[in-house]
Scaffold this motif. Structure first.
Motif, PDB file in Angstrom:
ATOM      1  N   GLU A 128      87.516 -11.841  66.751  1.00 10.37           N
ATOM      2  CA  GLU A 128      87.482 -10.458  66.248  1.00 10.37           C
ATOM      3  C   GLU A 128      86.056 -10.094  65.860  1.00 10.37           C
ATOM      4  N   PRO A 129      85.120 -10.038  66.808  1.00 10.26           N
ATOM      5  CA  PRO A 129      83.701  -9.832  66.491  1.00 10.26           C
ATOM      6  C   PRO A 129      83.380  -8.472  65.893  1.00 10.26           C
ATOM      7  N   GLU A 130      84.301  -7.504  65.992  1.00  8.62           N
ATOM      8  CA  GLU A 130      84.044  -6.165  65.460  1.00  8.62           C
ATOM      9  C   GLU A 130      84.646  -5.969  64.073  1.00  8.62           C
ATOM     10  N   HIS A 131      85.170  -7.038  63.488  1.00 12.30           N
ATOM     11  CA  HIS A 131      85.783  -6.957  62.170  1.00 12.30           C
ATOM     12  C   HIS A 131      85.014  -7.842  61.198  1.00 12.30           C
ATOM     13  N   TRP A 132      85.005  -7.493  59.915  1.00 13.09           N
ATOM     14  CA  TRP A 132      84.323  -8.311  58.906  1.00 13.09           C
ATOM     15  C   TRP A 132      85.007  -9.676  58.861  1.00 13.09           C
ATOM     16  N   ARG A 133      84.247 -10.714  59.195  1.00 12.69           N
ATOM     17  CA  ARG A 133      84.804 -12.059  59.314  1.00 12.69           C
ATOM     18  C   ARG A 133      85.398 -12.536  57.981  1.00 12.69           C
ATOM     19  N   GLY A 134      86.574 -13.152  58.081  1.00  9.74           N
ATOM     20  CA  GLY A 134      87.233 -13.698  56.908  1.00  9.74           C
ATOM     21  C   GLY A 134      88.157 -12.734  56.204  1.00  9.74           C
ATOM     22  N   PHE A 135      88.161 -11.462  56.624  1.00  5.00           N
ATOM     23  CA  PHE A 135      89.052 -10.473  56.022  1.00  5.00           C
ATOM     24  C   PHE A 135      90.300 -10.302  56.896  1.00  5.00           C
ATOM     25  N   HIS A 177      84.095 -15.127  48.386  1.00  2.62           N
ATOM     26  CA  HIS A 177      83.893 -15.171  49.839  1.00  2.62           C
ATOM     27  C   HIS A 177      82.408 -15.068  50.194  1.00  2.62           C
ATOM     28  N   PHE A 178      81.732 -14.055  49.667  1.00  5.06           N
ATOM     29  CA  PHE A 178      80.345 -13.819  50.055  1.00  5.06           C
ATOM     30  C   PHE A 178      79.368 -14.752  49.338  1.00  5.06           C
ATOM     31  N   VAL A 179      79.632 -15.068  48.076  1.00  4.66           N
ATOM     32  CA  VAL A 179      78.742 -15.985  47.355  1.00  4.66           C
ATOM     33  C   VAL A 179      78.767 -17.356  48.007  1.00  4.66           C
ATOM     34  N   ALA A 180      79.944 -17.843  48.376  1.00  7.00           N
ATOM     35  CA  ALA A 180      80.042 -19.151  49.015  1.00  7.00           C
ATOM     36  C   ALA A 180      79.290 -19.170  50.340  1.00  7.00           C
ATOM     37  N   ALA A 181      79.452 -18.118  51.134  1.00  6.24           N
ATOM     38  CA  ALA A 181      78.750 -18.060  52.420  1.00  6.24           C
ATOM     39  C   ALA A 181      77.241 -18.030  52.218  1.00  6.24           C
ATOM     40  N   ARG A 196      93.267  -8.271  58.747  1.00  5.30           N
ATOM     41  CA  ARG A 196      93.326  -6.985  59.431  1.00  5.30           C
ATOM     42  C   ARG A 196      93.846  -5.909  58.470  1.00  5.30           C
ATOM     43  N   ARG A 197      93.203  -4.760  58.456  1.00  2.00           N
ATOM     44  CA  ARG A 197      93.528  -3.612  57.595  1.00  2.00           C
ATOM     45  C   ARG A 197      93.041  -3.778  56.165  1.00  2.00           C
ATOM     46  N   TRP A 198      92.468  -4.932  55.796  1.00  2.60           N
ATOM     47  CA  TRP A 198      92.093  -5.179  54.399  1.00  2.60           C
ATOM     48  C   TRP A 198      90.588  -5.119  54.169  1.00  2.60           C
ATOM     49  N   ALA A 199      89.811  -4.930  55.186  1.00  2.00           N
ATOM     50  CA  ALA A 199      88.359  -4.788  55.009  1.00  2.00           C
ATOM     51  C   ALA A 199      88.072  -3.318  54.736  1.00  2.00           C
ATOM     52  N   LEU A 200      88.148  -2.940  53.457  1.00  2.00           N
ATOM     53  CA  LEU A 200      88.022  -1.540  53.067  1.00  2.00           C
ATOM     54  C   LEU A 200      87.200  -1.410  51.793  1.00  2.00           C
ATOM     55  N   GLY A 201      86.495  -0.285  51.673  1.00  2.00           N
ATOM     56  CA  GLY A 201      85.841   0.058  50.416  1.00  2.00           C
ATOM     57  C   GLY A 201      84.534  -0.643  50.150  1.00  2.00           C
ATOM     58  N   LEU A 202      83.959  -1.281  51.164  1.00  2.00           N
ATOM     59  CA  LEU A 202      82.744  -2.067  50.978  1.00  2.00           C
ATOM     60  C   LEU A 202      81.648  -1.622  51.939  1.00  2.00           C
ATOM     61  N   ASP A 203      80.417  -1.823  51.512  1.00  2.00           N
ATOM     62  CA  ASP A 203      79.253  -1.673  52.386  1.00  2.00           C
ATOM     63  C   ASP A 203      78.410  -2.934  52.277  1.00  2.00           C
ATOM     64  N   MET A 204      77.780  -3.319  53.368  1.00  2.00           N
ATOM     65  CA  MET A 204      76.836  -4.432  53.353  1.00  2.00           C
ATOM     66  C   MET A 204      75.532  -3.972  54.010  1.00  2.00           C
ATOM     67  N   TYR A 205      74.445  -4.048  53.228  1.00  2.00           N
ATOM     68  CA  TYR A 205      73.120  -3.698  53.718  1.00  2.00           C
ATOM     69  C   TYR A 205      72.327  -4.996  53.915  1.00  2.00           C
TER      70      TYR A 205
END
Length: 340
Positions: free
Chosen positions: A316-323, A267-271, A325-334
């Protein structure tokens, strides 16, 4: 020991017409870690290729280990050769493309190059992208001066890297630090670092994070798998029940499911590659997440609502795009801009 993985690629399959992706295709080079192999990340390679890239994965052929002496010799060779291997492969592929050779070479846009490295592959990739080593580091004491001369000489040559991805890059921890902050600041290509915050091989707080903080010459992002150790990329290999634990430990993450890691990495590498190698500005929305901690994403659920796997998008601008609902967990992005 043999690891098996059933991929999606087909031998001698015709490439999609490059015109579908705006003409010739960017080149992406992949570089494995110490004692790894070229197809260790074929899941990620296939995903990248399916999106309109020419992907080449290096087999560095590290010396295999049968004792402490082998480890010292093999690792010293890797210290001297990883970046040189990457540079040589890139140079040979680009020369073949410029010579109008047929097959995949004819598809390559030589002005758009991405480099992906894991662990020691990340160690080499940072140098290839312009972060020359601090040769006074005691880490190089096991490497003969003659072996380091080509590495020093290549540092002044621009490898033409336009996007750099480093998974769990080795060489930043205080006990084995191979760069200075000044040399890391020489990297100017956009950078995505992916790491586990419990990495006990490369070190996280004073290792990988130090590398990220020191790359002040470029815009950079760091995706962190919380509670993960070093194996945050690689295929979900089929393993029999009698596989030695040493082999299991070499290719598996203790906490995260490997298939889940692979999906997130894809997901992130492609983006990241689409943004920086294809100029697809819309993909920045997948990287510029609304909350540093994915657990803080907001996507309200009505009473009795069936979720059904919907993916977060514009609504859903307040949610990690492409994830889901309820599955965007355990990650940090700096995310940090050049100069910071």
């Amino acid at each position: 020991m043999t690891f098996e993985y059933e991929g999606r690629a087909h031998p001698d399959a015709p490439a999609l017409r490059a015109e579908q992706f705006g003409g010739k295709l960017p080149l992406v080079i992949m570089s494995h870690g110490f004692n790894g192999w070229s197809t260790q990340f074929s899941t990620l390679a296939e995903h990248i290729a399916s999106r309109g890239y020419v992907v080449a994965s290096i087999d560095h052929a590290d010396r295999k280990l049968e004792g402490a002496t082998d480890f010292i010799h093999s690792f010293a060779n890797v210290l001297a050769s990883r970046s040189l291997d990457q540079r040589q492969v890139i140079s040979q592929i680009l020369s073949s493309a410029d010579a109008n050779q047929t097959g995949p070479y004819a598809l390559i846009d030589t002005d758009r190059i991405g480099l992906i490295g894991y662990s020691m592959g990340g160690y080499g990739a940072i140098a290839t992208a312009g972060g020359d080593y601090d040769y006074e580091s005691g880490t190089f004491d096991t490497v003969p001066d003659a072996a380091l001369e080509p590495v020093r000489a290549s540092a002044s040559e621009d490898a033409g890297i336009d996007a750099l991805i480093a998974f769990a890059p080795w060489g930043g921890a205080p006990d084995n630090r191979v760069w200075s902050a000044d040399t890391l600041a020489q990297v100017t290509a956009p950078v995505l670092i992916v790491a586990g915050n419990q990495d006990d091989v490369s070190g996280f707080d004073n290792g990988i994070s130090w590398i990220f903080d020191s790359m002040t010459g470029t815009d950079r992002r760091m995706l962190v798998f919380r509670e993960a150790r070093h194996n945050i990329v690689g295929n979900a290999f089929q393993q029999s029940t009698d596989v030695p634990f040493q082999a299991i430990e070499f290719v598996n993450e203790p906490v995260w499911r490997q298939d889940r890691i692979n999906g997130i990495n894809q997901h992130f590498v492609a983006a990241f590659l689409d943004l920086h190698l294809k100029g697809d500005a819309a993909k920045a929305a997948y990287l510029d997440v609304p909350t540093q901690n994915s657990n803080d994403s907001q996507w309200e659920t009505s009473f009795g609502e069936q979720l059904n796997g919907k993916l977060a998008g514009d609504d859903e601008p307040e949610h990690w795009r492409g994830f889901q609902r309820r599955w965007a967990l355990g990650l940090d992005m700096y995310s940090t801009m050049a100069g910071e």
